[in-house]
Write a protein that holds these residues in place. Structure first.
Motif, PDB file in Angstrom:
ATOM      1  N   GLY A 196      12.146  -9.745  -0.999  1.00  0.00           N
ATOM      2  CA  GLY A 196      11.998  -8.296  -0.949  1.00  0.00           C
ATOM      3  C   GLY A 196      10.803  -7.781  -1.714  1.00  0.00           C
ATOM      4  N   ARG A 197      10.325  -6.623  -1.291  1.00  0.00           N
ATOM      5  CA  ARG A 197       9.248  -5.911  -1.988  1.00  0.00           C
ATOM      6  C   ARG A 197       9.490  -4.429  -1.795  1.00  0.00           C
ATOM      7  NH1 ARG A 197       4.229  -7.566  -4.739  1.00  0.00           N
ATOM      8  NH2 ARG A 197       3.787  -5.620  -5.789  1.00  0.00           N
ATOM      9  N   ARG A 198       9.333  -3.652  -2.837  1.00  0.00           N
ATOM     10  CA  ARG A 198       9.535  -2.210  -2.764  1.00  0.00           C
ATOM     11  C   ARG A 198       8.249  -1.539  -2.317  1.00  0.00           C
ATOM     12  NH1 ARG A 198      14.344   0.566  -2.588  1.00  0.00           N
ATOM     13  NH2 ARG A 198      14.188   2.618  -3.564  1.00  0.00           N
ATOM     14  N   LEU A 199       8.310  -0.811  -1.214  1.00  0.00           N
ATOM     15  CA  LEU A 199       7.163  -0.048  -0.710  1.00  0.00           C
ATOM     16  C   LEU A 199       7.484   1.441  -0.802  1.00  0.00           C
ATOM     17  CD1 LEU A 199       6.221  -2.814   0.304  1.00  0.00           C
ATOM     18  CD2 LEU A 199       5.452  -1.712   2.411  1.00  0.00           C
ATOM     19  N   GLU A 200       6.478   2.234  -1.095  1.00  0.00           N
ATOM     20  CA  GLU A 200       6.671   3.667  -1.298  1.00  0.00           C
ATOM     21  C   GLU A 200       5.862   4.488  -0.304  1.00  0.00           C
ATOM     22  OE1 GLU A 200       7.275   4.796  -5.788  1.00  0.00           O
ATOM     23  OE2 GLU A 200       5.576   3.398  -5.636  1.00  0.00           O
ATOM     24  N   ALA A 201       6.343   5.702  -0.060  1.00  0.00           N
ATOM     25  CA  ALA A 201       5.635   6.637   0.816  1.00  0.00           C
ATOM     26  C   ALA A 201       5.816   8.046   0.274  1.00  0.00           C
ATOM     27  CB  ALA A 201       6.159   6.547   2.242  1.00  0.00           C
ATOM     28  N   LEU A 202       4.815   8.889   0.512  1.00  0.00           N
ATOM     29  CA  LEU A 202       4.859  10.275   0.065  1.00  0.00           C
ATOM     30  C   LEU A 202       5.389  11.163   1.178  1.00  0.00           C
ATOM     31  CD1 LEU A 202       4.161  12.510  -1.994  1.00  0.00           C
ATOM     32  CD2 LEU A 202       1.865  12.598  -0.978  1.00  0.00           C
TER      33      LEU A 202
ATOM     34  N   TYR B 279       0.856  -1.179   0.000  1.00  0.00           N
ATOM     35  CA  TYR B 279       0.000   0.000   0.000  1.00  0.00           C
ATOM     36  C   TYR B 279       0.897   1.236   0.000  1.00  0.00           C
ATOM     37  CZ  TYR B 279      -3.337  -3.484   1.803  1.00  0.00           C
ATOM     38  OH  TYR B 279      -4.110  -4.612   1.981  1.00  0.00           O
ATOM     39  N   LEU B 280       0.402   2.323  -0.542  1.00  0.00           N
ATOM     40  CA  LEU B 280       1.169   3.572  -0.565  1.00  0.00           C
ATOM     41  C   LEU B 280       1.150   4.205   0.823  1.00  0.00           C
ATOM     42  CD1 LEU B 280       0.006   5.048  -3.990  1.00  0.00           C
ATOM     43  CD2 LEU B 280       2.154   3.868  -3.473  1.00  0.00           C
ATOM     44  N   GLY B 281       2.321   4.580   1.318  1.00  0.00           N
ATOM     45  CA  GLY B 281       2.439   5.144   2.650  1.00  0.00           C
ATOM     46  C   GLY B 281       2.582   6.651   2.637  1.00  0.00           C
ATOM     47  N   TYR B 282       2.916   7.198   3.778  1.00  0.00           N
ATOM     48  CA  TYR B 282       3.028   8.643   3.930  1.00  0.00           C
ATOM     49  C   TYR B 282       4.044   8.954   5.014  1.00  0.00           C
ATOM     50  CZ  TYR B 282      -0.025   7.812   7.964  1.00  0.00           C
ATOM     51  OH  TYR B 282      -0.552   7.349   9.141  1.00  0.00           O
ATOM     52  N   ALA B 283       4.313  10.228   5.236  1.00  0.00           N
ATOM     53  CA  ALA B 283       5.326  10.639   6.205  1.00  0.00           C
ATOM     54  C   ALA B 283       4.741  11.612   7.219  1.00  0.00           C
ATOM     55  CB  ALA B 283       6.514  11.287   5.496  1.00  0.00           C
ATOM     56  N   THR B 284       5.320  11.600   8.405  1.00  0.00           N
ATOM     57  CA  THR B 284       5.049  12.590   9.446  1.00  0.00           C
ATOM     58  C   THR B 284       6.324  13.423   9.593  1.00  0.00           C
ATOM     59  OG1 THR B 284       5.906  11.359  11.338  1.00  0.00           O
ATOM     60  CG2 THR B 284       3.683  10.791  10.593  1.00  0.00           C
ATOM     61  N   PRO B 285       6.342  14.437  10.436  1.00  0.00           N
ATOM     62  CA  PRO B 285       7.586  15.199  10.603  1.00  0.00           C
ATOM     63  C   PRO B 285       8.768  14.353  11.071  1.00  0.00           C
ATOM     64  CG  PRO B 285       5.740  16.448  11.469  1.00  0.00           C
ATOM     65  CD  PRO B 285       5.212  15.092  11.128  1.00  0.00           C
TER      66      PRO B 285
END
Length: 322
Positions: A124-130, A34-40
């Motif tokens: 392995g699997r490539r996961l992404e985050a914004l 799933y596409l992830g995200y970032a916090t500070p």
């Protein structure tokens, strides 16, 4: 209370059925990314461990029966609990529905999409985050059903028929919604999608948005699984409100535009969010499908205006300027 009682009765049944399944070989397990995200301070990678990935094969000329069989197959997943998923020195253990979140240090990650190799028993699997940059003018949180994608969510029968008999090649995305989202992307605003649809549809929805050149965005979906205490995870409004809270908490100080529709009563949900987060919601945009806004939706839109939120609504988004 009824859902809680159902959970207490049915959860042991589900666990017993799980134990009857054939033993899973660890080398057969896969990560559904799933596409992830970032916090500070963190980058949050998300996914689910299953025994097999379920995907559809879109065919513009496929029959409704073919599409129905393919859509049903997306829900026939076999999730795997209590297995470790690793990224560097960080490890997460999947919950009873196979979900995991990996919380990595944000460090000096540059704004934009960042990728990390995540391993499950060496595979392995490539996961992404914004990662949202400091120069973002505002953020956008958009509903999906009847906001971007024609679903007929205001009618249960129509919703089920549309959702289960379409494919990524045939589901109708509103052209005015595509134009609006592209406008937000051109303005440099990060976009987040929120829906009460289950996580099983994450890849399906991503493919639809990709075919229409919609902004690549983290999607917050709903767990329809059964836990010890809950039969289906909360209500539509609870889920959407919690997702909005999580996105705002991850981006402190960033103002947000909320996009939705009146078919599933988004105005009261967005009003409650604006009341919980004074000053963070600066604009709300609503599509009015079907017969238009119900009285409680119209009242919620007026209450949003009273909070000095810019509110716009109509049959479509063609008159909306970014």
């Amino acid at each position: 209370m009824v859902k809680a009682r159902l959970a207490r009765v049915l959860h042991p049944v589900e666990r017993a059925l799980d134990r009857l399944r054939p033993a899973r070989r660890r080398e057969d397990l896969v990560i559904d990314p799933y596409l992830g995200y970032a916090t500070p301070s963190e980058i949050i990678l998300r996914g689910r461990v299953l025994t097999a990935l379920r995907r559809t094969a879109p065919d513009p000329d496929g029959s409704w029966w073919t599409n129905l069989r393919q859509m049903v197959s997306l829900f026939l997943t076999s999730e795997v609990a209590e297995v470790p998923v690793r990224c560097g020195d960080v490890t997460a253990i999947t919950d009873e529905e196979g979900y995991f979140d990996l919380h990595l240090p944000r460090g000096d990650a540059a704004p934009g999409w960042v990728g990390f190799d995540v391993t499950l028993d060496g595979e392995g699997r490539r996961l992404e985050a914004l990662v949202v940059g400091p120069d973002a003018p505002f953020g956008v949180i958009s509903d999906i059903d009847d906001t971007l994608l024609e679903t007929g969510a205001y009618s249960l029968a129509r919703n089920l028929w549309t959702s289960l008999t379409g494919s990524t090649a045939t589901r109708h995305v509103f052209p005015d919604a595509v134009a609006l989202m592209k406008g937000f992307r051109a303005a440099g605003a990060p976009v987040f999608f929120v829906s009460s649809s289950p996580w099983n549809l994450h890849h399906f929805l991503r493919e639809i948005f990709r075919r229409h050149d919609m902004p690549k965005a983290p999607i917050f979906l709903r767990d329809l699984g059964l836990s010890r205490t809950q039969f289906i995870s909360g209500t539509h409004g609870d889920h959407k409100g919690s997702a909005v809270d999580a996105i705002l908490a991850a981006h402190p100080g960033l103002p947000f535009v909320l996009v939705g529709d009146t078919g599933q009563h988004d105005p009261p949900v967005y009003l409650a969010a604006a009341q919980r987060h004074p000053g963070r919601i600066v604009r709300a945009i609503f599509r009015e499908p079907g017969k238009g806004a119900y009285a409680k939706d119209a009242a919620a839109m007026e209450a949003l205006r009273a909070l000095e939120v810019r509110v716009e609504s109509g049959r479509d988004y063609s008159a909306i300027d970014v």
